[in-house]
Design a protein around this motif. Structure first.
Motif, PDB file in Angstrom:
ATOM      1  N   GLN A   1      64.213  30.899  73.646  1.00  0.00           N
ATOM      2  CA  GLN A   1      62.922  31.173  74.250  1.00  0.00           C
ATOM      3  C   GLN A   1      62.524  32.636  74.088  1.00  0.00           C
ATOM      4  O   GLN A   1      63.380  33.526  74.004  1.00  0.00           O
ATOM      5  CB  GLN A   1      62.946  30.814  75.736  1.00  0.00           C
ATOM      6  N   ALA A   2      61.225  32.858  74.073  1.00  0.00           N
ATOM      7  CA  ALA A   2      60.714  34.225  74.014  1.00  0.00           C
ATOM      8  C   ALA A   2      61.164  35.002  75.249  1.00  0.00           C
ATOM      9  O   ALA A   2      61.358  34.432  76.327  1.00  0.00           O
ATOM     10  CB  ALA A   2      59.189  34.209  73.930  1.00  0.00           C
ATOM     11  N   SER A   3      61.355  36.286  75.075  1.00  0.00           N
ATOM     12  CA  SER A   3      61.788  37.134  76.178  1.00  0.00           C
ATOM     13  C   SER A   3      61.305  38.549  75.922  1.00  0.00           C
ATOM     14  O   SER A   3      60.551  38.806  74.976  1.00  0.00           O
ATOM     15  CB  SER A   3      63.317  37.122  76.290  1.00  0.00           C
ATOM     16  N   ASP A   4      61.737  39.461  76.774  1.00  0.00           N
ATOM     17  CA  ASP A   4      61.388  40.863  76.562  1.00  0.00           C
ATOM     18  C   ASP A   4      61.897  41.360  75.214  1.00  0.00           C
ATOM     19  O   ASP A   4      61.366  42.330  74.663  1.00  0.00           O
ATOM     20  CB  ASP A   4      61.976  41.730  77.680  1.00  0.00           C
ATOM     21  N   ALA A   5      62.952  40.679  74.697  1.00  0.00           N
ATOM     22  CA  ALA A   5      63.518  41.099  73.417  1.00  0.00           C
ATOM     23  C   ALA A   5      62.586  40.798  72.252  1.00  0.00           C
ATOM     24  O   ALA A   5      62.640  41.470  71.219  1.00  0.00           O
ATOM     25  CB  ALA A   5      64.865  40.411  73.187  1.00  0.00           C
TER      26      ALA A   5
ATOM     27  N   HIS B   1      66.527  42.601  68.771  1.00  0.00           N
ATOM     28  CA  HIS B   1      66.018  41.272  68.425  1.00  0.00           C
ATOM     29  C   HIS B   1      66.437  40.988  66.992  1.00  0.00           C
ATOM     30  O   HIS B   1      66.368  41.868  66.130  1.00  0.00           O
ATOM     31  CB  HIS B   1      64.496  41.216  68.559  1.00  0.00           C
TER      32      HIS B   1
ATOM     33  N   ALA C   1      69.944  37.599  74.759  1.00  0.00           N
ATOM     34  CA  ALA C   1      70.956  38.476  75.355  1.00  0.00           C
ATOM     35  C   ALA C   1      72.340  38.118  74.834  1.00  0.00           C
ATOM     36  O   ALA C   1      73.146  38.996  74.488  1.00  0.00           O
ATOM     37  CB  ALA C   1      70.908  38.382  76.874  1.00  0.00           C
TER      38      ALA C   1
ATOM     39  N   ARG D   1      71.692  31.931  77.688  1.00  0.00           N
ATOM     40  CA  ARG D   1      71.290  33.334  77.812  1.00  0.00           C
ATOM     41  C   ARG D   1      70.522  33.852  76.599  1.00  0.00           C
ATOM     42  O   ARG D   1      70.187  35.028  76.546  1.00  0.00           O
ATOM     43  CB  ARG D   1      72.520  34.197  78.092  1.00  0.00           C
ATOM     44  N   GLY D   2      70.254  32.985  75.644  1.00  0.00           N
ATOM     45  CA  GLY D   2      69.338  33.300  74.568  1.00  0.00           C
ATOM     46  C   GLY D   2      69.633  34.580  73.818  1.00  0.00           C
ATOM     47  O   GLY D   2      70.761  34.828  73.373  1.00  0.00           O
TER      48      GLY D   2
ATOM     49  N   ALA E   1      59.889  33.894  70.394  1.00  0.00           N
ATOM     50  CA  ALA E   1      60.826  32.780  70.396  1.00  0.00           C
ATOM     51  C   ALA E   1      61.318  32.459  68.988  1.00  0.00           C
ATOM     52  O   ALA E   1      60.640  32.733  67.996  1.00  0.00           O
ATOM     53  CB  ALA E   1      60.178  31.549  71.007  1.00  0.00           C
TER      54      ALA E   1
END
Length: 458
Positions: free
Chosen positions: A220-224, A81, A65, A62-63, A227
């Motif tokens: 991984q890169a995300s909306d937050a 972040h 999050a 879940r990175g 990466a």
């Protein structure tokens, strides 16, 4: 046997109980000595393992999050972040106390000089005409460095992690330290200032096992946000959860050692000064209630005097409750031995992270020690010196792992690549041996691969 001081000591609010392990008259094997010396009986790696596995699994699946949830759970911080903004690093350095900056710069200078001298040389060995084998030391591409938070602030650990990585030639360095509620969810500003002073701009507000997981597997890169790329090597000290996480990701990444809660052992004889012995035991007990402070001595009088000093000095120090809890724990105490030989054996069985030698002819005694993360020789080489300004590294193996692992150094960030360069004539010279050995191992294709190079072409 319990040693009682010969004169009364005013009792503080919480009585100090510094236990004694009497090994005199006991002919113990190495295994027996390892079992007899004081060790922590609190939470073990096995106890922590499932919790750490859960954290690693959450970060992998879940990175960011999961990292945000863990920051709230463990640090009480709301986090979008974890990347520390560049302006926060610059501000921390600009506002750093000048005296602290000067001290950090001196520590960096000494650490760099020692680290620069550690880098091994490349090696070429000519085994015959046209038969050359080389060993080249090459830095890993990317490292993740962990700096603990918790009960204290450790800008010195920034230096100890970063300087040898830079000396090795590592080009991509990421640093993580726990978010602090009192500082807007960022690591302590002195940590940020030390990173900025060393030119490290990739810094994350991530603590504990989750930092190790993020380094090992990447996020991984995300909306937050962007990466967090995985690393090749993870280093740095921490609590049992950090040490367990490093053990669990070893193989996915390289690690320095399982550097857990700090420990000090002091080998002392009747010539030692009780006040100095006690001061040094207290200096490491100050780190954590689970820190280990062990005195190994053949002098019952010295042991009694040290206990008196521990009671007096610990009651007066700022973190008295923490110190006295550490000194009273099962991981701390006096180990009484028959003589110096017995004491050296006990030291090697204990394999301390930090080992001080306070005996007559301390350099000669220190030279006989086989197992220790770092050895501090004589009255003027206390562990505190190594923690900050000796030039040595304070990221060291704990819990007996100094018997087989080393402290953080330049080679932690290097790989030895062997290069084989044989001419046709040089290969032909040993081709018969290769064919014979491949046949003996029932791997004939190995020999055939060599023979093919000398068959006439049609």
């Amino acid at each position: 046997m319990t040693i009682t001081p010969e004169f009364p000591v005013p009792a503080p609010a919480t009585a100090l109980s510094f236990r004694t392990v009497d090994l005199r008259g006991r002919d113990l094997t190495l295994a027996g000595l390892r079992a007899a010396v004081p060790r922590a009986q609190h939470q073990t790696v096995a106890d922590a393992e499932q919790k750490v596995l859960d954290i690693i699994g959450a970060v992998r699946t879940r990175g960011f999050a999961a990292l945000s949830e863990l920051a709230l759970t463990f640090d009480g911080v709301q986090q979008h972040h974890p990347r520390v903004p560049a302006d926060a690093l610059a501000s921390a350095l600009a506002n750093l106390d000048p005296a602290v900056r000067s001290a950090l710069e001196e520590s960096i200078s000494r650490a760099r000089r020692f680290a620069d001298g550690q880098r091994p040389r490349n090696l070429d060995v000519e085994l015959g005409d046209g038969a050359l084998v080389s060993q080249n030391w090459v830095p890993v591409a990317r490292v993740g460095l962990y700096v603990p938070g918790g009960l204290a602030v450790y800008p010195s650990s920034v230096i100890m992690n970063v300087v040898p990585a830079l000396a090795a030639g590592v080009e991509s360095i990421a640093l993580a330290s726990p978010p602090q509620k009192d500082f807007g969810g960022l690591p302590h500003p002195t940590i940020l200032a030390a990173a900025a002073l060393l030119g490290i701009d990739e810094v994350y507000a991530i603590g504990g096992a989750q930092a190790i997981a993020a380094f090992a597997y990447g996020v991984q890169a995300s909306d937050a946000g962007p990466a967090l790329e995985p690393v090749d090597v993870v280093t740095g000290p921490g609590n049992i959860f950090v040490a367990t996480a490093k053990r669990l990701v070893k193989g996915v990444v390289g690690i320095d050692s399982e550097a857990g809660t700090t420990e000090i052992a002091i080998l002392a004889d009747a010539s030692a000064q009780p006040a100095l012995v006690a001061a040094d035991l207290i200096s490491q007990a100050e780190h954590d209630p689970k820190a280990a402070s062990v005195l190994i001595t053949d002098s019952e009088d010295l042991a009694a005097a040290v206990i008196v000093e521990l009671d007096r000095q610990s009651a007066a120090t700022r973190h008295a409750d923490r110190v006295r809890e550490a000194l009273s724990g099962p991981q701390s105490g006096v180990v009484l031995v028959e003589d110096l030989e017995h004491g050296i054996a006990a030291c090697d069985a204990y394999a301390a992270e930090h080992l001080e030698i306070m005996t007559r002819d301390a350099p000669a005694v220190a030279a006989r020690i086989r197992n220790a993360g770092a050895i501090f020789v004589g009255d003027y080489s206390p562990v505190s010196l190594g923690d900050y300004c000796a030039g040595s590294n304070h990221v060291l193996p704990t819990s007996g792992t100094a018997a087989f692992s080393s402290g953080l150094n330049v080679t932690t960030f290097l790989r030895a690549i062997q290069v084989v360069n044989y001419s046709k004539a040089a290969l032909q010279e040993v081709s018969g041996h290769i064919v014979s050995l491949s046949g003996a191992e029932d791997l004939p294709a190995h020999g055939e691969a060599v023979a093919a190079r000398f068959q006439q072409k049609s």
